[in-house]
Scaffold this motif. Structure first.
Motif, mmCIF file in Angstrom:
data_model
loop_
_atom_site.group_PDB
_atom_site.id
_atom_site.type_symbol
_atom_site.label_atom_id
_atom_site.label_comp_id
_atom_site.label_asym_id
_atom_site.label_seq_id
_atom_site.Cartn_x
_atom_site.Cartn_y
_atom_site.Cartn_z
ATOM 1 N N LEU A 169 0.808 -1.219 0.000
ATOM 2 C CA LEU A 169 0.000 0.000 0.000
ATOM 3 C C LEU A 169 0.845 1.275 0.000
ATOM 4 O O LEU A 169 0.343 2.348 -0.346
ATOM 5 N N ASP A 170 2.110 1.170 0.368
ATOM 6 C CA ASP A 170 2.979 2.346 0.391
ATOM 7 C C ASP A 170 3.784 2.505 -0.897
ATOM 8 O O ASP A 170 4.614 3.414 -0.996
ATOM 9 N N ALA A 171 3.551 1.622 -1.879
ATOM 10 C CA ALA A 171 4.330 1.659 -3.121
ATOM 11 C C ALA A 171 4.191 3.019 -3.803
ATOM 12 O O ALA A 171 3.083 3.520 -3.990
ATOM 13 N N SER A 172 5.325 3.601 -4.146
ATOM 14 C CA SER A 172 5.289 4.905 -4.808
ATOM 15 C C SER A 172 5.103 4.717 -6.315
ATOM 16 O O SER A 172 5.396 3.668 -6.868
ATOM 17 N N LEU A 212 -4.879 1.212 4.939
ATOM 18 C CA LEU A 212 -5.855 1.223 3.853
ATOM 19 C C LEU A 212 -6.481 2.604 3.696
ATOM 20 O O LEU A 212 -6.653 3.103 2.576
ATOM 21 N N ARG A 213 -6.817 3.210 4.808
ATOM 22 C CA ARG A 213 -7.444 4.533 4.762
ATOM 23 C C ARG A 213 -6.529 5.547 4.081
ATOM 24 O O ARG A 213 -6.985 6.361 3.266
ATOM 25 N N LEU A 214 -5.244 5.491 4.384
ATOM 26 C CA LEU A 214 -4.297 6.414 3.757
ATOM 27 C C LEU A 214 -4.193 6.173 2.254
ATOM 28 O O LEU A 214 -4.159 7.127 1.464
ATOM 29 N N ALA A 215 -4.153 4.915 1.838
ATOM 30 C CA ALA A 215 -4.092 4.604 0.407
ATOM 31 C C ALA A 215 -5.362 5.061 -0.294
ATOM 32 O O ALA A 215 -5.326 5.577 -1.424
ATOM 33 N N ILE A 216 -6.494 4.895 0.368
ATOM 34 C CA ILE A 216 -7.774 5.326 -0.205
ATOM 35 C C ILE A 216 -7.830 6.848 -0.325
ATOM 36 O O ILE A 216 -8.281 7.393 -1.346
ATOM 37 N N MET A 217 -7.353 7.539 0.691
ATOM 38 C CA MET A 217 -7.314 8.999 0.613
ATOM 39 C C MET A 217 -6.414 9.468 -0.531
ATOM 40 O O MET A 217 -6.753 10.418 -1.254
ATOM 41 N N ASP A 218 -5.294 8.785 -0.727
ATOM 42 C CA ASP A 218 -4.430 9.097 -1.866
ATOM 43 C C ASP A 218 -5.190 8.890 -3.172
ATOM 44 O O ASP A 218 -5.083 9.700 -4.099
ATOM 45 N N GLY A 219 -5.955 7.781 -3.228
ATOM 46 C CA GLY A 219 -6.734 7.498 -4.432
ATOM 47 C C GLY A 219 -7.814 8.541 -4.692
ATOM 48 O O GLY A 219 -8.111 8.878 -5.841
ATOM 49 N N GLN A 220 -8.392 9.039 -3.636
ATOM 50 C CA GLN A 220 -9.399 10.088 -3.787
ATOM 51 C C GLN A 220 -8.759 11.383 -4.275
ATOM 52 O O GLN A 220 -9.342 12.119 -5.073
ATOM 53 N N LEU A 221 -7.541 11.647 -3.833
ATOM 54 C CA LEU A 221 -6.835 12.849 -4.278
ATOM 55 C C LEU A 221 -6.374 12.732 -5.725
ATOM 56 O O LEU A 221 -6.396 13.721 -6.471
ATOM 57 N N ASP A 222 -5.958 11.521 -6.135
ATOM 58 C CA ASP A 222 -5.491 11.374 -7.521
ATOM 59 C C ASP A 222 -6.627 11.042 -8.497
ATOM 60 O O ASP A 222 -6.406 10.912 -9.697
ATOM 61 N N GLY A 223 -7.840 10.901 -7.978
ATOM 62 C CA GLY A 223 -8.999 10.698 -8.838
ATOM 63 C C GLY A 223 -9.308 9.255 -9.195
ATOM 64 O O GLY A 223 -10.262 8.990 -9.931
ATOM 65 N N SER A 224 -8.546 8.307 -8.662
ATOM 66 C CA SER A 224 -8.770 6.899 -9.033
ATOM 67 C C SER A 224 -9.836 6.228 -8.176
ATOM 68 O O SER A 224 -10.375 5.188 -8.546
ATOM 69 N N ILE A 225 -10.152 6.814 -7.014
ATOM 70 C CA ILE A 225 -11.160 6.275 -6.098
ATOM 71 C C ILE A 225 -12.230 7.335 -5.857
ATOM 72 O O ILE A 225 -11.924 8.529 -5.740
ATOM 73 N N ALA A 226 -13.479 6.895 -5.806
ATOM 74 C CA ALA A 226 -14.606 7.814 -5.627
ATOM 75 C C ALA A 226 -14.381 8.726 -4.421
ATOM 76 O O ALA A 226 -14.120 8.257 -3.321
ATOM 77 N N ALA A 227 -14.499 10.033 -4.656
ATOM 78 C CA ALA A 227 -14.213 11.010 -3.610
ATOM 79 C C ALA A 227 -15.411 11.302 -2.719
ATOM 80 O O ALA A 227 -15.276 11.986 -1.703
ATOM 81 N N ASP A 228 -16.593 10.783 -3.084
ATOM 82 C CA ASP A 228 -17.802 11.110 -2.320
ATOM 83 C C ASP A 228 -18.097 10.088 -1.228
ATOM 84 O O ASP A 228 -19.185 10.077 -0.661
ATOM 85 N N ARG A 229 -17.134 9.226 -0.921
ATOM 86 C CA ARG A 229 -17.336 8.210 0.109
ATOM 87 C C ARG A 229 -16.327 8.392 1.228
ATOM 88 O O ARG A 229 -15.194 8.829 0.990
ATOM 89 N N ASP A 230 -16.709 8.011 2.421
ATOM 90 C CA ASP A 230 -15.845 8.167 3.578
ATOM 91 C C ASP A 230 -14.668 7.182 3.488
ATOM 92 O O ASP A 230 -14.885 5.975 3.316
ATOM 93 N N PRO A 231 -13.420 7.663 3.603
ATOM 94 C CA PRO A 231 -12.254 6.768 3.508
ATOM 95 C C PRO A 231 -12.263 5.665 4.564
ATOM 96 O O PRO A 231 -11.832 4.539 4.296
ATOM 97 N N GLY A 232 -12.765 5.979 5.748
ATOM 98 C CA GLY A 232 -12.838 4.960 6.797
ATOM 99 C C GLY A 232 -13.802 3.851 6.436
ATOM 100 O O GLY A 232 -13.520 2.662 6.660
#
Length: 198
Positions: free
Chosen positions: A74-77, A139-159
């Motif tokens: 999950l920390d892969a750059s 997982l929450r941090l990876a999801i937040m990254d995904g929401q920032l980069d647009g790959s994961i839906a931003a309208d859902r709670d990361p937790g």
């Protein structure tokens, strides 16, 4: 002055871990542990005091190893948040397929523990709970990254999404124990990834 130990304690814990993982706490006897570790009953109990204590050490070894592995994925750059989640699910598919092919389809030691002894043993429950919090956090941090980069839906709670992915991983492990092969597991992972996308 006591005699120095003539064995590698970490190796004993690893062997005990495999035994508990395959048979569970209740299904593993002292004789099983002696055979798996190569220790006599007295050496086993002089070092680890009780079967329960050895189980906690074995479980801690497992969760630390697996959580560190999850953290590495999950920390892969250089990858989007979604790609990192996809990589994690691919690891689960590969693990379970390899376990089935080797005849060691014991599922996830943590899941097995949650569904058996954790509910009646507070000390073991604390090990599982601490591990769960670490997994959810990464997982929450990876999801937040995904929401920032647009790959994961931003309208859902990361937790909430972190819990969703955790439940997906647990479900895939149980499905594999129930006989789901690579194709079925890949289908579960693919459907899970689709649920995260915008």
């Amino acid at each position: 002055m006591g005699r120095p130990r003539q064995f590698d304690e970490e190796r004993v814990i690893q062997r005990a871990c495999r035994e508990f993982w395959a048979k569970g706490f209740d299904g593993t006897s002292t004789a099983d542990l002696c055979q798996a570790t190569g220790l006599t009953r007295s050496s086993l109990y002089n070092t680890f005091h009780s079967k329960e204590h050895l189980f906690r050490r074995a479980l801690s070894h497992y969760v630390n190893t697996m959580t560190a592995r999850q953290g590495t994925v999950l920390d892969a750059s250089g990858s989007s948040g979604l790609e990192r989640i996809r990589s994690l699910l691919t690891v689960i598919v590969d693990d379970e397929t390899a376990n089935q092919e080797s005849g060691h389809g014991s599922g996830c030691f943590t899941v097995n523990t949650i569904t058996t002894i954790a509910s009646r043993n507070p000390d073991i429950a604390r090990v599982v709970e601490a591990d769960l919090h670490r997994r959810l956090s990464s997982l929450r941090l990876a999801i937040m990254d995904g929401q920032l980069d647009g790959s994961i839906a931003a309208d859902r709670d990361p937790g909430d999404l972190a819990w969703y992915v955790t439940s997906l991983v647990y479900g895939m492990r149980v499905a594999a124990q129930s006989g789901a092969g690579r194709t079925a597991l890949e289908g579960i992972a693919s459907t899970g990834i689709e649920a995260l996308t915008p």
